[in-house]
Scaffold this active site. Structure first.
Site, short mmCIF file in Angstrom:
data_model
loop_
_atom_site.label_atom_id
_atom_site.label_comp_id
_atom_site.label_asym_id
_atom_site.label_seq_id
_atom_site.Cartn_x
_atom_site.Cartn_y
_atom_site.Cartn_z
N TYR A 98 -17.37 -48.31 -2.70
CA TYR A 98 -18.34 -47.93 -4.10
C TYR A 98 -18.33 -46.62 -4.19
O TYR A 98 -18.72 -46.24 -5.47
CB TYR A 98 -20.29 -47.90 -2.63
CG TYR A 98 -20.24 -48.97 -2.51
CD1 TYR A 98 -21.22 -49.83 -2.86
CD2 TYR A 98 -19.98 -49.63 -1.03
CE1 TYR A 98 -21.68 -50.75 -2.53
CE2 TYR A 98 -20.74 -50.30 -0.26
CZ TYR A 98 -21.52 -51.22 -1.52
OH TYR A 98 -21.48 -52.38 -1.17
N ASN A 126 -28.05 -56.42 -7.66
CA ASN A 126 -27.84 -57.68 -8.37
C ASN A 126 -28.15 -59.22 -8.16
O ASN A 126 -28.43 -59.59 -7.84
CB ASN A 126 -25.88 -57.57 -8.01
CG ASN A 126 -25.35 -58.82 -9.13
OD1 ASN A 126 -25.57 -58.74 -10.31
ND2 ASN A 126 -24.42 -59.43 -7.82
N CYS A 134 -20.76 -58.78 -6.42
CA CYS A 134 -21.61 -57.62 -5.67
C CYS A 134 -20.41 -57.32 -4.37
O CYS A 134 -20.13 -56.27 -3.45
CB CYS A 134 -22.60 -57.47 -5.50
SG CYS A 134 -23.25 -59.13 -5.46
#
Length: 177
Positions: A98, A126, A134
């Site tokens: 992240y 998403n 993702c």
């Protein structure tokens, strides 16, 4: 108008959504944001894009990287669209953190830094799971956190792609599950 169809995957039922331009949604049944962004008035109908998506998913679930991408039509804020575009650039079988994704977003926007939590929020929302990967975003410590489809699915998807799972782990109960 949006249209829907279903796909039975080895990991559970998947809902597909599309408009006249491309795929607008792909959600595992029971996912945290299941059918998020789906028009309240939609119709179940076969569209050519659904055939393309099913072919892509058939290849993907055999553990191979599909050599094409079905047309997608993502809608959202400029921030979310930017994050989702970066997700599309994560190579098959690889992961990013992240924090790394936040650095890329900051660079995209000409900022010195960007909150990994803000980026995580966009990643979590998403609407086109798998095709916009993702599940390839992990915690800085290697934890498999933050997948709306569930971290157990995230673990299985990464293993399916051949990711070295020795560097990754499921977080303890109650920590971002």
């Amino acid at each position: 108008m949006q249209y829907t169809a279903r796909y039975r995957s080895p990991m559970g039922e998947i809902l597909l959504a599309a408009d006249g331009t491309g795929l607008t949604g792909l959600w595992f049944e029971g996912a945290k944001y299941y059918a998020g962004g789906l028009d309240p008035e939609h119709e179940e109908r076969e569209l050519p894009v659904f055939g393309d998506v099913r072919k892509w998913l058939d290849i993907y679930f055999t553990g191979k990287e599909p050599d094409f991408t079905p047309p997608v039509h993502m809608t959202g804020s400029p921030f979310r669209l930017g994050v989702w575009e970066l997700l599309r650039q994560i190579p098959y079988g690889e992961t990013v953190t992240y924090g790394e994704l936040a650095q890329a977003v900051a660079g995209q926007r000409g900022l010195a830094r960007m909150s990994a939590q803000a980026v995580g929020g966009a990643v979590g929302h998403n609407p086109i799971s798998l095709i916009v990967p993702c599940h390839r975003v992990v915690g800085a410590d290697g934890s498999l956190t933050g997948y709306a489809g569930g971290v157990a699915k995230k673990e299985r998807l990464l293993a399916l792609e051949g990711v070295d799972m020795g560097k990754l782990f499921l977080p303890a109960k109650g920590t971002a599950l």
